[in-house]
Write a protein that holds these residues in place. Structure first.
Motif, mmCIF file in Angstrom:
data_model
loop_
_atom_site.group_PDB
_atom_site.id
_atom_site.type_symbol
_atom_site.label_atom_id
_atom_site.label_comp_id
_atom_site.label_asym_id
_atom_site.label_seq_id
_atom_site.Cartn_x
_atom_site.Cartn_y
_atom_site.Cartn_z
ATOM 1 N N ILE A 180 -41.033 29.650 59.846
ATOM 2 C CA ILE A 180 -40.054 30.725 60.068
ATOM 3 C C ILE A 180 -38.911 30.232 60.953
ATOM 4 O O ILE A 180 -37.730 30.513 60.692
ATOM 5 N N VAL A 181 -39.255 29.480 62.010
ATOM 6 C CA VAL A 181 -38.218 28.933 62.899
ATOM 7 C C VAL A 181 -37.296 27.989 62.122
ATOM 8 O O VAL A 181 -36.063 28.052 62.252
ATOM 9 N N LEU A 182 -37.882 27.117 61.306
ATOM 10 C CA LEU A 182 -37.071 26.188 60.510
ATOM 11 C C LEU A 182 -36.200 26.937 59.515
ATOM 12 O O LEU A 182 -35.075 26.506 59.216
ATOM 13 N N LEU A 183 -36.720 28.042 58.982
ATOM 14 C CA LEU A 183 -35.942 28.825 58.014
ATOM 15 C C LEU A 183 -34.743 29.483 58.690
ATOM 16 O O LEU A 183 -33.632 29.491 58.146
ATOM 17 N N VAL A 184 -34.984 30.033 59.883
ATOM 18 C CA VAL A 184 -33.897 30.695 60.610
ATOM 19 C C VAL A 184 -32.827 29.687 61.031
ATOM 20 O O VAL A 184 -31.618 29.962 60.952
ATOM 21 N N ARG A 185 -33.248 28.512 61.451
ATOM 22 C CA ARG A 185 -32.310 27.498 61.937
ATOM 23 C C ARG A 185 -32.004 26.437 60.887
ATOM 24 O O ARG A 185 -31.383 25.416 61.196
ATOM 25 N N GLY A 186 -32.457 26.680 59.660
ATOM 26 C CA GLY A 186 -32.385 25.642 58.628
ATOM 27 C C GLY A 186 -31.034 25.534 57.955
ATOM 28 O O GLY A 186 -30.070 26.215 58.284
ATOM 29 N N ARG A 187 -31.012 24.644 56.942
ATOM 30 C CA ARG A 187 -29.790 24.387 56.191
ATOM 31 C C ARG A 187 -29.586 25.433 55.108
ATOM 32 O O ARG A 187 -30.499 26.158 54.746
ATOM 33 N N ARG A 188 -28.380 25.430 54.572
ATOM 34 C CA ARG A 188 -27.995 26.453 53.596
ATOM 35 C C ARG A 188 -28.852 26.385 52.331
ATOM 36 O O ARG A 188 -29.229 27.415 51.762
ATOM 37 N N GLU A 189 -29.213 25.148 51.864
ATOM 38 C CA GLU A 189 -29.983 25.037 50.623
ATOM 39 C C GLU A 189 -31.388 25.611 50.758
ATOM 40 O O GLU A 189 -31.985 26.084 49.787
ATOM 41 N N ASN A 190 -31.927 25.571 51.960
ATOM 42 C CA ASN A 190 -33.247 26.166 52.188
ATOM 43 C C ASN A 190 -33.196 27.681 52.040
ATOM 44 O O ASN A 190 -34.075 28.302 51.437
#
Length: 491
Positions: A180-190
């Motif tokens: 969830i943390v990676l999704l919130v702070r992730g890249r646009r393609e994710n």
């Protein structure tokens, strides 16, 4: 032989907390670490459909589990599914339920033991395949250690389940939160993967059925409390409460873990991975791959232990009802049907010898939904046949009919749309039970010979017959039974 005043029976020592732990233990096995690949495959790599199927599987499992709970609350005794089938649909159907379990359960235990042994031994063989001999020896050692643990009684088993469940829940919580943390702070393609979740191809009916079977495998095991109802405190109250609590939390965890996988890996990367969780960790924090191995190992071992514990109670009940040898219903000083545990481990140990067990499990796996459909039919029949039977918890009819409809869909759709040879093999396997039912159960041949073996094994294992062979009667929220006659015990 002498008469003991002390009662020998299964003890009601499992409350709400440990009942919920048992459900967590058996449901959250290796499934969530491997089946996301299968659900995604049969969803035609459609992220939206895949997540929808995971959510739908949770709803289907909840409805089926709540309908199934009526069996354990109406007949609050161990092995309640078997006893219920015998009472509602007759001894013939009950024996076939037992016949399938006699082989499918040890096969599943053997396969999971090999999987666990593979995870443990793999670090010692970096970059190459694990040799079969050490893997099989370790699998056998794990099995028999679990057998010793079960022979020590319910309290030791429940504490082991609590510790192992805490370990795997910690690992799954880490995967969920990190994703969830990676999704919130992730890249646009994710993020685009979820924004365009339904843009891929939509699967047809047979693919959806296969995807459901994959997802439901990860939720399987929710009937364990009905199997061990004879050792639950206030089963009419605790079975429904434990089911709702456990399945709600499991559904939430499964959805978060799948979102976490998709936040890091593309659908094609998930499809090319043999172990999704390991690939996920390799991408996020490679130095913590041992944590995933620990989580998978604890998930498998706790699920294995719960299966051994609950299935031994089923075989104990079938023995009391005369469809299995009498020795399997005897208990040791820790109130464990140790002979049933030993027989199960012998069957599983024999099945560890061949290397390919996945095929065998595929042959008998979908029979779970055949059995569940039969139980729902029996439940409806018993409501009309015995309307005055005390039912402390009564499943709603829409739940029952919905479970029956889902059972028919999952069993018939693959057969009609994409028939396979293993469907014929399963039917032949079930019918082969007639070769044993007619001579040994219906006509009771060889009873004198079996009595001699029973006496010898009773002395060898230091076990005694149970006192709780009388029928349990549920009244309100309590459990009563007729006072048992004094049983003959071994000195």
């Amino acid at each position: 032989m002498a008469t003991h005043s002390k009662s020998t029976q299964l003890r009601r020592v499992i409350g709400y907390f440990h009942g919920t732990i048992f459900l967590f233990s058996i449901i959250i096995g290796a499934g969530i670490f491997i089946t996301p690949k299968g659900v995604l495959k049969y969803s035609s790599l459609n992220v939206g459909v895949s997540l929808s199927i995971w959510a739908a599987c949770a709803v289907v499992s909840m409805l089926a589990a709540l309908s199934h709970a009526e069996l354990g609350t109406t007949f609050p005794r161990s092995g309640a599914q078997y006893y219920f089938l015998k009472r509602s649909l007759g001894p013939f159907v009950a024996f076939f339920y037992l016949w399938i379990n006699l082989f499918s359960t040890p096969a599943g235990i053997a396969a999971r033991s090999l999987m666990l042994a593979g995870y443990i031994t793999q670090p010692f063989y970096p970059g190459c395949f694990v040799p079969e001999m050490p893997k099989k020896c370790l699998a056998l050692a794990i099995l028999w250690c679990l057998g010793i643990l079960n022979a020590r009684g319910v309290k030791e088993v429940t504490w082991f389940q609590t510790v192992s469940t805490a370990v795997k829940m910690t690992v799954l919580g880490f995967v969920s939160v990190t994703g969830i943390v990676l999704l919130v702070r992730g890249r646009r393609e994710n993020l685009a993967r979820f924004e365009k979740a339904f843009d891929a191809d939509v699967p047809d009916a047979s693919q959806i059925a296969e995807a459901f079977l994959q997802g439901l495998f990860a939720y399987s095991g929710w009937g364990v409390l009905v199997r061990i109802a004879g050792e639950l405190k206030s089963p009419s109250e605790n079975i429904p409460k434990c089911v709702v609590t456990a399945l709600t939390l499991v559904a939430l965890i499964y959805l978060l873990v799948n979102v976490s996988y998709l936040a890091v890996l593309t659908p094609k990367e998930i499809m090319s991975s043999d172990a999704v969780a390991v690939t996920w960790m390799d991408r996020v924090i490679p130095s913590l791959q041992w944590a995933i191995s620990l989580g998978v190992s604890s998930a498998i071992v706790s699920s294995l232990n719960c299966t051994v514990f609950s299935t031994s109670r089923l075989w104990c009940m079938a023995s009391q009802e005369g469809q299995l040898p009498l020795i399997l219903s005897t208990l040791n000083i820790h109130s464990c049907p140790v002979a049933a545990v030993i027989q199960m481990l012998i069957f599983a140990s024999i099945l560890i010898i061949p290397s390919d067990l996945i095929l065998l499990i595929n042959y008998v796996g979908f029979t779970d939904w055949i059995q569940l459909g039969l139980m729902m039919m029996g439940l409806l029949k018993l409501r009309f046949q015995e309307p005055n039977l005390s039912r402390p918890y009564k499943a709603r009819l829409p739940f029952v009919f919905g479970t029956m409809a889902m059972s028919l869909f999952l069993v018939l759709t693959p057969i009609i749309k994409a028939p396979q040879m293993y469907h014929i093999y399963v039917i032949l396997f079930i019918l082969s039970g007639l070769l044993f039912y007619l001579p040994f159960v219906h006509f009771n041949l060889g009873s004198t010979y079996f009595n001699k073996i029973t006496c010898f094994l009773q002395l060898l294992l230091n076990v005694s017959p149970t006192d709780d062979t009388d029928e349990y009667i549920s009244t309100g929220g309590n459990v009563q039974k007729n006072p048992p006659a004094t049983a003959t015990k071994k000195e």
